[in-house]
Motif scaffolding. Structure first.
Motif, PDB file in Angstrom:
ATOM      1  N   ARG A   1      17.317  -4.773   4.575  1.00 39.74           N
ATOM      2  CA  ARG A   1      17.034  -6.209   4.710  1.00 39.74           C
ATOM      3  C   ARG A   1      16.610  -6.531   6.148  1.00 39.74           C
ATOM      4  O   ARG A   1      15.633  -7.240   6.375  1.00 39.74           O
ATOM      5  CB  ARG A   1      18.265  -7.012   4.320  1.00 39.74           C
ATOM      6  N   ASP A   2      17.349  -5.986   7.119  1.00 38.31           N
ATOM      7  CA  ASP A   2      17.037  -6.237   8.532  1.00 38.31           C
ATOM      8  C   ASP A   2      15.681  -5.647   8.912  1.00 38.31           C
ATOM      9  O   ASP A   2      14.889  -6.300   9.599  1.00 38.31           O
ATOM     10  CB  ASP A   2      18.130  -5.671   9.427  1.00 38.31           C
ATOM     11  N   CYS A   3      15.408  -4.434   8.459  1.00 39.90           N
ATOM     12  CA  CYS A   3      14.137  -3.793   8.787  1.00 39.90           C
ATOM     13  C   CYS A   3      12.963  -4.560   8.179  1.00 39.90           C
ATOM     14  O   CYS A   3      11.932  -4.744   8.821  1.00 39.90           O
ATOM     15  CB  CYS A   3      14.142  -2.345   8.303  1.00 39.90           C
ATOM     16  N   LEU A   4      13.108  -5.025   6.950  1.00 36.51           N
ATOM     17  CA  LEU A   4      12.043  -5.807   6.315  1.00 36.51           C
ATOM     18  C   LEU A   4      11.801  -7.098   7.087  1.00 36.51           C
ATOM     19  O   LEU A   4      10.653  -7.463   7.362  1.00 36.51           O
ATOM     20  CB  LEU A   4      12.392  -6.103   4.861  1.00 36.51           C
ATOM     21  N   PHE A   5      12.877  -7.772   7.464  1.00 40.63           N
ATOM     22  CA  PHE A   5      12.747  -9.006   8.236  1.00 40.63           C
ATOM     23  C   PHE A   5      12.015  -8.753   9.555  1.00 40.63           C
ATOM     24  O   PHE A   5      11.070  -9.468   9.905  1.00 40.63           O
ATOM     25  CB  PHE A   5      14.129  -9.618   8.506  1.00 40.63           C
ATOM     26  N   LYS A   6      12.448  -7.710  10.296  1.00 40.33           N
ATOM     27  CA  LYS A   6      11.828  -7.414  11.595  1.00 40.33           C
ATOM     28  C   LYS A   6      10.375  -6.961  11.431  1.00 40.33           C
ATOM     29  O   LYS A   6       9.518  -7.295  12.245  1.00 40.33           O
ATOM     30  CB  LYS A   6      12.625  -6.338  12.341  1.00 40.33           C
ATOM     31  N   THR A   7      10.080  -6.228  10.359  1.00 37.88           N
ATOM     32  CA  THR A   7       8.711  -5.784  10.116  1.00 37.88           C
ATOM     33  C   THR A   7       7.809  -6.981   9.828  1.00 37.88           C
ATOM     34  O   THR A   7       6.705  -7.088  10.383  1.00 37.88           O
ATOM     35  CB  THR A   7       8.662  -4.790   8.940  1.00 37.88           C
TER      36      THR A   7
ATOM     37  N   GLU B   1      11.511   2.831   2.444  1.00 37.96           N
ATOM     38  CA  GLU B   1      12.702   2.085   2.033  1.00 37.96           C
ATOM     39  C   GLU B   1      13.127   1.156   3.161  1.00 37.96           C
ATOM     40  O   GLU B   1      13.568   1.611   4.210  1.00 37.96           O
ATOM     41  CB  GLU B   1      13.841   3.037   1.683  1.00 37.96           C
ATOM     42  N   TYR B   2      12.985  -0.130   2.936  1.00 41.47           N
ATOM     43  CA  TYR B   2      13.334  -1.136   3.931  1.00 41.47           C
ATOM     44  C   TYR B   2      14.755  -1.636   3.710  1.00 41.47           C
ATOM     45  O   TYR B   2      15.120  -1.982   2.595  1.00 41.47           O
ATOM     46  CB  TYR B   2      12.403  -2.355   3.823  1.00 41.47           C
TER      47      TYR B   2
ATOM     48  N   PHE C   1       0.860  -1.177   0.000  1.00 37.58           N
ATOM     49  CA  PHE C   1       0.000   0.000   0.000  1.00 37.58           C
ATOM     50  C   PHE C   1       0.893   1.222   0.000  1.00 37.58           C
ATOM     51  O   PHE C   1       2.103   1.125   0.228  1.00 37.58           O
ATOM     52  CB  PHE C   1      -0.953   0.003   1.205  1.00 37.58           C
ATOM     53  N   ASN C   2       0.337   2.375  -0.249  1.00 44.27           N
ATOM     54  CA  ASN C   2       1.092   3.619  -0.143  1.00 44.27           C
ATOM     55  C   ASN C   2       0.183   4.716   0.370  1.00 44.27           C
ATOM     56  O   ASN C   2      -1.024   4.555   0.441  1.00 44.27           O
ATOM     57  CB  ASN C   2       1.739   4.004  -1.470  1.00 44.27           C
ATOM     58  N   GLY C   3       0.811   5.842   0.757  1.00 46.72           N
ATOM     59  CA  GLY C   3       0.052   7.004   1.201  1.00 46.72           C
ATOM     60  C   GLY C   3      -0.332   7.014   2.665  1.00 46.72           C
ATOM     61  O   GLY C   3      -1.021   7.913   3.107  1.00 46.72           O
TER      62      GLY C   3
ATOM     63  N   TRP D   1       0.311  -6.174   4.916  1.00 49.23           N
ATOM     64  CA  TRP D   1       0.435  -5.080   3.954  1.00 49.23           C
ATOM     65  C   TRP D   1       1.670  -4.285   4.325  1.00 49.23           C
ATOM     66  O   TRP D   1       1.838  -3.883   5.476  1.00 49.23           O
ATOM     67  CB  TRP D   1      -0.789  -4.172   4.004  1.00 49.23           C
ATOM     68  N   LEU D   2       2.557  -4.064   3.351  1.00 52.12           N
ATOM     69  CA  LEU D   2       3.765  -3.273   3.546  1.00 52.12           C
ATOM     70  C   LEU D   2       3.628  -1.956   2.800  1.00 52.12           C
ATOM     71  O   LEU D   2       3.128  -1.924   1.668  1.00 52.12           O
ATOM     72  CB  LEU D   2       4.991  -4.018   2.997  1.00 52.12           C
ATOM     73  N   ASN D   3       4.102  -0.897   3.416  1.00 51.29           N
ATOM     74  CA  ASN D   3       4.065   0.419   2.793  1.00 51.29           C
ATOM     75  C   ASN D   3       5.150   0.474   1.719  1.00 51.29           C
ATOM     76  O   ASN D   3       6.334   0.422   2.026  1.00 51.29           O
ATOM     77  CB  ASN D   3       4.287   1.500   3.843  1.00 51.29           C
TER      78      ASN D   3
END
Length: 72
Positions: free
Chosen positions: A31-37, A28-29, A7-9, A22-24
């Motif tokens: 690799r570590d942030c995407l994994f933790k999210t 900008e993720y 999603f965006n906005g 759902w990821l915004n």
């Protein structure tokens, strides 16, 4: 989790309904942030009380913080 969508906005990184995440796409993720999210969102709705009711989001976040403070 069954599905991952984008999603965006919005002003938050991600959300879940317990079955999908759902990821915004405007964020900008790393690799570590995407994994933790993804891990954070997958933890939501996993723990239920003995009477079958879910925990509040606040309590879920407190448990996540005990596991790893970077999950918040």
């Amino acid at each position: 989790m069954k599905n991952i969508y984008f999603f965006n906005g919005e002003d938050h990184w991600a959300e879940t309904d317990g079955e999908s995440i759902w990821l915004n796409k405007d964020f900008e993720y790393t690799r570590d942030c995407l994994f933790k999210t993804l891990l954070h969102e997958s933890f939501h709705n996993m723990i239920h009380r003995s009477n079958g009711h879910e925990l509040t989001e606040e309590k879920e976040h407190r448990i996540m913080e005990l596991i790893d403070s970077t999950l918040l």
